[in-house]
Design a protein around this motif. Structure first.
Motif, PDB file in Angstrom:
ATOM      1  N   PHE A   1      -2.357   1.605   7.166  1.00 18.49           N
ATOM      2  CA  PHE A   1      -2.449   0.492   6.587  1.00 18.49           C
ATOM      3  C   PHE A   1      -3.652   0.069   5.963  1.00 18.49           C
ATOM      4  O   PHE A   1      -3.956   0.295   4.900  1.00 18.49           O
ATOM      5  CB  PHE A   1      -2.550  -0.553   7.275  1.00 18.49           C
TER       6      PHE A   1
ATOM      7  N   GLU B   1       6.235  -2.789   8.894  1.00 20.45           N
ATOM      8  CA  GLU B   1       6.462  -3.443   7.594  1.00 20.45           C
ATOM      9  C   GLU B   1       5.797  -4.249   7.795  1.00 20.45           C
ATOM     10  O   GLU B   1       5.275  -4.267   6.022  1.00 20.45           O
ATOM     11  CB  GLU B   1       7.756  -2.825   7.365  1.00 20.45           C
TER      12      GLU B   1
ATOM     13  N   ARG C   1      -4.084   0.857   2.242  1.00 20.31           N
ATOM     14  CA  ARG C   1      -3.112  -0.233   1.398  1.00 20.31           C
ATOM     15  C   ARG C   1      -4.802  -1.190   0.913  1.00 20.31           C
ATOM     16  O   ARG C   1      -4.409  -2.146   0.199  1.00 20.31           O
ATOM     17  CB  ARG C   1      -2.387  -1.004   1.765  1.00 20.31           C
TER      18      ARG C   1
ATOM     19  N   VAL D   1       3.014  -5.981   8.932  1.00 19.98           N
ATOM     20  CA  VAL D   1       1.416  -4.842   8.372  1.00 19.98           C
ATOM     21  C   VAL D   1       1.368  -4.553   7.435  1.00 19.98           C
ATOM     22  O   VAL D   1      -0.179  -4.451   6.653  1.00 19.98           O
ATOM     23  CB  VAL D   1       0.544  -4.407   9.842  1.00 19.98           C
ATOM     24  N   LEU D   2       1.976  -3.224   7.071  1.00 16.52           N
ATOM     25  CA  LEU D   2       1.587  -2.702   5.948  1.00 16.52           C
ATOM     26  C   LEU D   2       2.107  -4.292   4.391  1.00 16.52           C
ATOM     27  O   LEU D   2       0.860  -3.590   4.079  1.00 16.52           O
ATOM     28  CB  LEU D   2       2.915  -2.278   5.817  1.00 16.52           C
ATOM     29  N   SER D   3       3.071  -4.613   4.992  1.00 10.15           N
ATOM     30  CA  SER D   3       3.425  -5.840   4.105  1.00 10.15           C
ATOM     31  C   SER D   3       1.692  -7.017   3.303  1.00 10.15           C
ATOM     32  O   SER D   3       1.346  -7.375   2.445  1.00 10.15           O
ATOM     33  CB  SER D   3       4.164  -5.948   4.290  1.00 10.15           C
TER      34      SER D   3
ATOM     35  N   ALA E   1      -1.169  -6.004   4.663  1.00 10.98           N
ATOM     36  CA  ALA E   1      -2.180  -5.404   3.918  1.00 10.98           C
ATOM     37  C   ALA E   1      -2.104  -5.201   1.871  1.00 10.98           C
ATOM     38  O   ALA E   1      -2.917  -5.109   1.529  1.00 10.98           O
ATOM     39  CB  ALA E   1      -2.465  -4.293   3.816  1.00 10.98           C
ATOM     40  N   ASP E   2      -1.675  -5.395   1.782  1.00 13.34           N
ATOM     41  CA  ASP E   2      -0.648  -5.310   0.146  1.00 13.34           C
ATOM     42  C   ASP E   2      -0.988  -6.521  -0.241  1.00 13.34           C
ATOM     43  O   ASP E   2      -1.394  -7.139  -1.925  1.00 13.34           O
ATOM     44  CB  ASP E   2       0.759  -4.215   0.200  1.00 13.34           C
TER      45      ASP E   2
END
Length: 311
Positions: A16, A101, A19, A103-105, A107-108
């Motif tokens: 992450f 996903e 991102r 966590v990545l979202s 960060a986005d």
């Protein structure tokens, strides 16, 4: 679907971190024991928390929504001092079964909120918890100007707000009732859109006191009144109510003004100015500052109290 328990903390960070937004103020970013950020003028610091099922709900919000929301409320706090936000530190605690996903979202969402304002995430921390908890520390700089506090409003000042109010509360009401009569209000609850920079604009126009409306005009205005030892006299007819809040209220048969005065989470600025001519374009005058104490609406104590984290 991969979960954070399937990988190490370092592996998750490696996914992450790319991102996250970056800032020109960064001298040394995440990856060391502490970040190093350059500052022009005084350093302005603020911290906020967001707790799952108290400040947000997973069934309503994507990870990106939560990332946007926590970023924006912290950027607004720096802006409310008449300062320029430059960087965030973000601490995230979550259960082991949290999806990677999400966590990545998250960060986005941070990046989407911060990049237009040149703000970066320069570090933070990860931990385990029974539910998701986010703690954000925001950093800003004054560029040599004096910060605007809550404590210098004076009788004779005018009170103004930087945007229409009540949309976030109207969005929350729809989510709680499972309706979508005004999707724009739901969007503004999930992703607030304060005019970041309005606080600096107000400071340059001589604002005497200011804060962002996180807990509602009634409660936050009373905080300025208490700090400045004055009375804020608001006129209900002058308060700008967001059109999505008005439509939602009409559909639900409730008073939109109550959302505008007590809803909170719009994160627009409320400020006091020494005279009407000092109020920047786009701001709306909603009352005057008087001798006395507290906040009144049409000469009486407000019938709404605003958001209270412990109520």
């Amino acid at each position: 679907m991969a979960r954070i328990s399937d990988m190490s903390e370092d592996d998750l960070i490696a996914l992450f971190a790319p991102r996250l937004p970056v800032t020109d103020a960064e001298v040394l970013g995440s990856g060391d024991d502490a970040a190093v950020v350059s500052v022009d003028g005084d350093l302005v610091v603020s911290t906020d928390m967001a707790v799952q099922d108290h400040d947000f709900r997973m069934e309503w919000s994507t990870g990106a929504d939560v990332g946007w929301r926590v970023a924006m409320q912290n950027l607004a706090d720096i802006d409310a001092m008449g300062a320029v936000p430059t960087a965030l530190e973000v601490a995230l605690a979550m259960p082991r079964d949290t999806e990677v996903e999400w966590v990545l979202s998250f960060a986005d969402g941070l990046r989407e909120a911060c990049e237009p304002h040149g703000v970066g995430v320069v570090g933070g921390d990860l931990s385990g918890a029974a539910q998701i908890v986010v703690a954000v520390t925001a950093l800003g700089e004054t560029h040599g100007t004096d910060p605007v506090t809550r404590a210098d409003a004076a009788p004779g000042d005018v009170i103004a707000v930087a945007g229409p109010l009540g949309a976030a509360a109207a969005g929350l009401a729809q989510l709680e009732q499972g309706t979508r009569v005004a999707p724009a209000a739901i969007d503004l609850f999930l992703r607030p859109q304060p005019r970041i920079g309005a606080g600096l604009e107000a400071a340059l126009h001589g604002a005497t006191a200011m804060m962002d409306l996180s807990d509602g005009l009634a409660r936050d205005g009373a905080r300025i009144a208490r700090a400045s030892e004055v009375r804020l006299a608001v006129e209900s007819a002058l308060v700008p109510v967001h059109e999505a809040a008005s439509f939602t209220a009409q559909t639900m048969g409730v008073d939109a003004l109550a959302w505008a005065l007590g809803g909170g989470e719009d994160h627009h600025m409320v400020a006091c100015f020494p005279r009407e001519s000092a109020v920047p374009a786009g701001w709306v005058i909603v009352g005057v500052v008087e001798d006395g104490s507290g906040l009144t609406v049409d000469g009486a104590a407000p019938t709404v109290s605003g958001w209270d984290h412990f109520a």
